[in-house]
Design a protein around this motif. Sequence first.
Motif, PDB file in Angstrom:
ATOM      1  N   ALA A 140     -31.986   0.959 -10.073  1.00 55.43           N
ATOM      2  CA  ALA A 140     -32.913   2.491  -9.527  1.00 55.43           C
ATOM      3  C   ALA A 140     -32.758   3.386 -10.600  1.00 55.43           C
ATOM      4  O   ALA A 140     -33.655   4.189 -10.647  1.00 55.43           O
ATOM      5  N   ILE A 141     -31.837   3.366 -11.281  1.00 59.47           N
ATOM      6  CA  ILE A 141     -32.340   4.458 -12.674  1.00 59.47           C
ATOM      7  C   ILE A 141     -33.216   3.969 -13.643  1.00 59.47           C
ATOM      8  O   ILE A 141     -32.891   4.619 -14.889  1.00 59.47           O
ATOM      9  N   HIS A 142     -33.475   2.830 -13.750  1.00 60.54           N
ATOM     10  CA  HIS A 142     -34.490   2.221 -14.707  1.00 60.54           C
ATOM     11  C   HIS A 142     -33.869   2.169 -16.063  1.00 60.54           C
ATOM     12  O   HIS A 142     -34.461   2.851 -17.287  1.00 60.54           O
ATOM     13  N   PRO A 143     -32.793   1.519 -15.884  1.00 57.53           N
ATOM     14  CA  PRO A 143     -32.065   1.148 -17.344  1.00 57.53           C
ATOM     15  C   PRO A 143     -33.008   0.377 -18.291  1.00 57.53           C
ATOM     16  O   PRO A 143     -33.884  -0.641 -17.692  1.00 57.53           O
ATOM     17  N   GLU A 144     -32.912   0.348 -19.673  1.00 53.22           N
ATOM     18  CA  GLU A 144     -33.508  -0.598 -20.448  1.00 53.22           C
ATOM     19  C   GLU A 144     -32.963  -1.847 -20.565  1.00 53.22           C
ATOM     20  O   GLU A 144     -33.646  -2.756 -20.709  1.00 53.22           O
ATOM     21  N   ILE A 145     -31.539  -1.772 -20.066  1.00 58.48           N
ATOM     22  CA  ILE A 145     -30.920  -3.087 -20.174  1.00 58.48           C
ATOM     23  C   ILE A 145     -29.582  -3.176 -19.232  1.00 58.48           C
ATOM     24  O   ILE A 145     -29.202  -2.000 -18.897  1.00 58.48           O
ATOM     25  N   ILE A 146     -29.657  -4.344 -18.559  1.00 61.94           N
ATOM     26  CA  ILE A 146     -28.448  -4.337 -17.581  1.00 61.94           C
ATOM     27  C   ILE A 146     -27.429  -5.372 -17.977  1.00 61.94           C
ATOM     28  O   ILE A 146     -27.730  -6.465 -18.409  1.00 61.94           O
ATOM     29  N   PHE A 147     -26.125  -4.711 -18.232  1.00 62.20           N
ATOM     30  CA  PHE A 147     -25.045  -5.552 -18.492  1.00 62.20           C
ATOM     31  C   PHE A 147     -24.389  -6.303 -17.120  1.00 62.20           C
ATOM     32  O   PHE A 147     -24.224  -5.217 -16.404  1.00 62.20           O
ATOM     33  N   MET A 148     -24.186  -7.443 -17.174  1.00 62.41           N
ATOM     34  CA  MET A 148     -23.494  -7.881 -15.856  1.00 62.41           C
ATOM     35  C   MET A 148     -22.219  -8.622 -16.270  1.00 62.41           C
ATOM     36  O   MET A 148     -22.223  -9.642 -17.149  1.00 62.41           O
ATOM     37  N   ASP A 149     -21.113  -8.213 -15.862  1.00 59.74           N
ATOM     38  CA  ASP A 149     -19.908  -8.818 -16.426  1.00 59.74           C
ATOM     39  C   ASP A 149     -19.523  -9.857 -15.384  1.00 59.74           C
ATOM     40  O   ASP A 149     -18.710  -9.376 -14.348  1.00 59.74           O
ATOM     41  N   TRP A 171     -35.381  -9.899 -11.456  1.00 63.50           N
ATOM     42  CA  TRP A 171     -35.605  -9.808 -12.736  1.00 63.50           C
ATOM     43  C   TRP A 171     -36.847 -10.163 -13.197  1.00 63.50           C
ATOM     44  O   TRP A 171     -37.664  -9.575 -13.915  1.00 63.50           O
ATOM     45  N   GLU A 172     -37.651 -11.113 -12.439  1.00 65.30           N
ATOM     46  CA  GLU A 172     -39.067 -11.593 -12.824  1.00 65.30           C
ATOM     47  C   GLU A 172     -40.031 -10.282 -12.340  1.00 65.30           C
ATOM     48  O   GLU A 172     -40.980 -10.116 -12.788  1.00 65.30           O
ATOM     49  N   LYS A 173     -39.356  -9.714 -11.096  1.00 66.89           N
ATOM     50  CA  LYS A 173     -40.158  -8.795 -10.585  1.00 66.89           C
ATOM     51  C   LYS A 173     -40.132  -7.431 -11.612  1.00 66.89           C
ATOM     52  O   LYS A 173     -41.109  -6.676 -11.846  1.00 66.89           O
ATOM     53  N   ARG A 174     -39.022  -6.903 -11.984  1.00 69.54           N
ATOM     54  CA  ARG A 174     -38.852  -5.768 -12.470  1.00 69.54           C
ATOM     55  C   ARG A 174     -39.068  -5.897 -14.182  1.00 69.54           C
ATOM     56  O   ARG A 174     -39.125  -4.894 -14.911  1.00 69.54           O
ATOM     57  N   LYS A 175     -38.828  -7.006 -14.706  1.00 67.61           N
ATOM     58  CA  LYS A 175     -39.035  -7.384 -16.062  1.00 67.61           C
ATOM     59  C   LYS A 175     -37.807  -6.613 -16.847  1.00 67.61           C
ATOM     60  O   LYS A 175     -38.178  -5.945 -17.989  1.00 67.61           O
ATOM     61  N   THR A 176     -36.749  -6.321 -16.422  1.00 68.74           N
ATOM     62  CA  THR A 176     -35.600  -5.631 -17.013  1.00 68.74           C
ATOM     63  C   THR A 176     -35.021  -6.557 -18.073  1.00 68.74           C
ATOM     64  O   THR A 176     -34.747  -7.814 -17.693  1.00 68.74           O
ATOM     65  N   THR A 177     -34.220  -6.093 -19.097  1.00 65.67           N
ATOM     66  CA  THR A 177     -33.581  -6.876 -19.933  1.00 65.67           C
ATOM     67  C   THR A 177     -32.073  -7.100 -19.178  1.00 65.67           C
ATOM     68  O   THR A 177     -31.546  -6.215 -18.962  1.00 65.67           O
ATOM     69  N   ILE A 178     -31.789  -8.247 -19.365  1.00 69.01           N
ATOM     70  CA  ILE A 178     -30.404  -8.645 -18.746  1.00 69.01           C
ATOM     71  C   ILE A 178     -29.502  -9.589 -19.660  1.00 69.01           C
ATOM     72  O   ILE A 178     -29.792 -10.462 -20.352  1.00 69.01           O
ATOM     73  N   MET A 179     -28.193  -8.976 -19.944  1.00 69.62           N
ATOM     74  CA  MET A 179     -27.291  -9.822 -20.392  1.00 69.62           C
ATOM     75  C   MET A 179     -26.088  -9.928 -19.381  1.00 69.62           C
ATOM     76  O   MET A 179     -25.278  -9.215 -19.227  1.00 69.62           O
ATOM     77  N   LEU A 180     -25.777 -11.193 -19.295  1.00 68.87           N
ATOM     78  CA  LEU A 180     -24.875 -11.538 -18.236  1.00 68.87           C
ATOM     79  C   LEU A 180     -23.822 -12.305 -18.706  1.00 68.87           C
ATOM     80  O   LEU A 180     -23.942 -13.323 -19.595  1.00 68.87           O
ATOM     81  N   ILE A 181     -22.312 -12.057 -18.493  1.00 69.36           N
ATOM     82  CA  ILE A 181     -21.460 -12.948 -18.758  1.00 69.36           C
ATOM     83  C   ILE A 181     -20.887 -13.658 -17.789  1.00 69.36           C
ATOM     84  O   ILE A 181     -20.969 -13.430 -16.669  1.00 69.36           O
ATOM     85  N   THR A 182     -20.767 -15.001 -18.335  1.00 71.47           N
ATOM     86  CA  THR A 182     -20.087 -16.125 -17.088  1.00 71.47           C
ATOM     87  C   THR A 182     -19.437 -17.034 -17.988  1.00 71.47           C
ATOM     88  O   THR A 182     -19.246 -17.110 -19.111  1.00 71.47           O
ATOM     89  N   HIS A 183     -18.652 -17.618 -17.225  1.00 77.67           N
ATOM     90  CA  HIS A 183     -17.843 -18.641 -17.785  1.00 77.67           C
ATOM     91  C   HIS A 183     -18.277 -20.065 -16.969  1.00 77.67           C
ATOM     92  O   HIS A 183     -17.762 -21.148 -16.985  1.00 77.67           O
TER      93      HIS A 183
END
Lengths: 248, 254
Positions: A140-149, A171-183
């Motif tokens: 909602a706040i239109h960040p340039e990148i979303i980090f997901m932990d 992601w496809e709809k908003r075209k936001t950059t995403i960096m996601l952490i996962t194991h």
Amino acid sequence: MFVKVDNVSKTFEQNGAFFHALRDVNLEIEKGEFVCLLGPSGCGKTTLLNILAGFEPVFDGTVSVGSSVTIFQNFGLLPWRTVRRNIELGLETKKLSKQEIRGTSDEYLELVGLKSFANHYPHQLSGGMRQRVAIAGALAIHPEIIFMDEPLGALDSFTRMQMQDEILRIWEKRKTTIMLITHDIDEAIYLSDRIVIMSPRPGKIQEILNVSMPRPRERNLPEFLNMRAKILEILHFTKEQQPPDYYL
Amino acid sequence: MLIFKKIYPAVIGFTVLIAVWQTATLLGGYNPALFPPPLSVVSGLWELIREDILTKAIVHSLGRFFAGYVAAAALGLVLGLYFGYFHNAWRFVNPIIQFLRPISPIAWLPFVVLWFGIGDIPAVVIVFIAAFFPILLITVSSVSKIDRNYLKVAKNFGLSPLDVFIKIILPAAFPHMTSGLHIAIGTAWVFIVAGEMVGAQSGLGFLIVDARQNMRADLLMAAMVVIGLLGLALDGIFGMAEKRIYAKWGMTKK
């Protein structure tokens, strides 16, 4: 370059002993890219994210990141606020009128499919729904990148797969950059454009893999399985075929 | 039916208590002036109600009680929020509070009378002292024990320090703060009687002093019963409010 990490190192001191959480990490992320950080516990992936997201101000090296928001594994919702008011928390820091805030939260409630739950409290929702609220609040706040932990780490495996599709759809709809952490290796292959594989002691980037399969990806295709085998090999989880000691 | 299920253990407990009390006075052959049976307490209670003494006493006692309690809550919450937020300052104040806290509010009574005179003031001040410490201490601890994740959320969205206080710290600490207010209400109610035994000309404490001077054990016991019942009611009302707050915050009260 949208996100640039230059020679970043981070050392923690524990009982007089130094421990390298990160050593000489270099990484660049393009606008609109979906990148997963993959690695075992202790490989420094959360430390790297904390540095990028600004939660960890002391480190060596330089990073340049645009405006960012982080989504946490425990959802990061405020229990005394309704779903709508949780989504509005970030908007309240912007110079917006009440109607604008209301309109934006309506839009994002719609996007994550929680319109009819606007006035519910987080404890009345399932884990998957809570994470959708967190995603809506972040977008909602239109960040340039979303980090997901490890955003889906607290969910059961079925909800997890649904939420992976949900994240991809948004992601496809908003075209936001995403960096996601996962194991979760499958999660990384299913979601990312690039997978950044990290290894521990000291925490560093071991390898970066491009995932070129078209989406939606099928988890059973040979390409997918090959990728998975490759990652397992990089992480040293493949057992070498030991010749038997003797034959009967 | 649901209400019945909730209160029936209390009803049975009280019935047994009264039955044991009645039997003891019947079989023991005690002097009713020293140990009055329940029935004469009831008739004493009726006498107090009929002569309009009881209602006035209750109104006066509750008035003094809330004056002291509300003042203690206002000061305790404000100081508690301040010292919870600025924990370094609390390190200097905490020892003083821990030193003052074990001094019974009653020990202050002579000074209170010397400084403020008799009348309404001693009871109000005693209630204030009794309520202030638990409210202050629990507020400080509820602010300093806030889930760090909420502060991370605040940082995540870039809230200003004032917004962090109003939108995060205050609501996050709120349920525990109400627990402090709840505990203080019971503690402070205990001391209303002591406060009113010094120079007050009305109230439940005065009723006790008055009954003693007139050797009316039935009225004495009747006043005690009323004090107990009002304490129970205050606690019950607050408990209900607290439960609703906890439910709204998505927490369960153990």
